[in-house]
Design a protein around this motif. Structure first.
Motif, PDB file in Angstrom:
ATOM      1  N   ASP A  91      50.273  82.063  51.396  1.00  0.00           N
ATOM      2  CA  ASP A  91      50.828  83.409  51.171  1.00  0.00           C
ATOM      3  C   ASP A  91      52.347  83.375  51.054  1.00  0.00           C
ATOM      4  O   ASP A  91      52.924  84.052  50.202  1.00  0.00           O
ATOM      5  N   ASP A  92      53.006  82.591  51.897  1.00  0.00           N
ATOM      6  CA  ASP A  92      54.464  82.496  51.831  1.00  0.00           C
ATOM      7  C   ASP A  92      54.928  81.840  50.532  1.00  0.00           C
ATOM      8  O   ASP A  92      55.935  82.250  49.953  1.00  0.00           O
ATOM      9  N   VAL A  93      54.193  80.839  50.063  1.00  0.00           N
ATOM     10  CA  VAL A  93      54.535  80.191  48.793  1.00  0.00           C
ATOM     11  C   VAL A  93      54.410  81.201  47.649  1.00  0.00           C
ATOM     12  O   VAL A  93      55.286  81.293  46.781  1.00  0.00           O
ATOM     13  N   ILE A  94      53.338  81.985  47.667  1.00  0.00           N
ATOM     14  CA  ILE A  94      53.149  83.010  46.630  1.00  0.00           C
ATOM     15  C   ILE A  94      54.282  84.028  46.686  1.00  0.00           C
ATOM     16  O   ILE A  94      54.867  84.379  45.653  1.00  0.00           O
ATOM     17  N   PHE A  95      54.601  84.502  47.886  1.00  0.00           N
ATOM     18  CA  PHE A  95      55.686  85.468  48.034  1.00  0.00           C
ATOM     19  C   PHE A  95      56.994  84.912  47.470  1.00  0.00           C
ATOM     20  O   PHE A  95      57.684  85.586  46.694  1.00  0.00           O
ATOM     21  N   ASN A  96      57.351  83.685  47.821  1.00  0.00           N
ATOM     22  CA  ASN A  96      58.605  83.092  47.343  1.00  0.00           C
ATOM     23  C   ASN A  96      58.607  82.912  45.829  1.00  0.00           C
ATOM     24  O   ASN A  96      59.634  83.148  45.182  1.00  0.00           O
ATOM     25  N   CYS A  97      57.484  82.510  45.252  1.00  0.00           N
ATOM     26  CA  CYS A  97      57.390  82.378  43.781  1.00  0.00           C
ATOM     27  C   CYS A  97      57.615  83.722  43.107  1.00  0.00           C
ATOM     28  O   CYS A  97      58.363  83.822  42.129  1.00  0.00           O
TER      29      CYS A  97
END
Length: 188
Positions: free
Chosen positions: A11-17
């Motif tokens: 989820d954090d990777v998606i948010f940052n992308c």
């Protein structure tokens, strides 16, 4: 691109992308998920983090789906978290980012979904997030969505026992499998 991630960091990777993509480019983004539940949870997470987002899946009402699609095409909603129910007939040329939060059910699905990015011929990104557990989940979903001839004969025999002379089956594989212990994960 294919990025290995763990379930806990996804989820954090998606948010940052999304944060990076939306701040540096105009246009929208689609995040594909394998289940309805995943679209809802990820959409809630992104909204809490300040990214305007909607969950889109086959379980939504037709007016909801139409409104979400229209708002996305007009740019009012920059991000859609969707199952593969989203995209057919969507004419939005400026999708800058497609993220597969879960591994798609087939290569054909992946190509169709990734192909929604950059239809205006401007640079766009497609990212597949890879977690070994996703593969196992996808194989489970696929296994429950396929019926063998033996399964169909058993279903017809049960229906005939219940009095159906010429049984008609209008039911999903998940609905059929539920009585024998399968729990619907909310796919599509």
């Amino acid at each position: 691109q294919v990025w290995p991630v763990t379930k806990n960091e996804k989820d954090d990777v998606i948010f940052n992308c999304l944060k990076d993509s939306l701040s540096s480019k105009s246009g929208g983004a689609i995040v594909y998920c394998s289940t309805r539940r995943n679209t809802k949870e990820l959409s809630r997470f992104l909204n809490e983090k300040g990214i305007l987002c909607e969950a889109f899946h086959a379980g939504r009402s037709e007016p909801d789906k139409r409104n979400i699609q229209d708002d996305f095409v007009k740019g009012k909603i920059p991000v859609i978290c969707a199952t593969n129910a989203f995209g057919m007939g969507i004419d939005k040329k400026d999708i800058r980012l497609v993220i597969h939060a879960d591994i798609p059910g087939s290569l054909e699905n992946y190509l169709q979904e990734a192909g929604r990015a950059g239809r205006d011929m401007e640079p766009s990104d497609c990212i597949l997030l890879y977690d070994q557990e996703d593969i196992e989940n996808q194989f489970s979903l696929n296994a429950y969505s396929k019926l063998s001839i033996k399964d169909i004969k058993k279903i017809l025999a049960i229906l005939k026992k219940k009095g159906a002379k010429t049984p008609e089956i209008i039911i999903t594989p998940a609905e059929i499998m539920r009585p024998i212990g399968y729990r619907d994960s909310g796919a599509s």
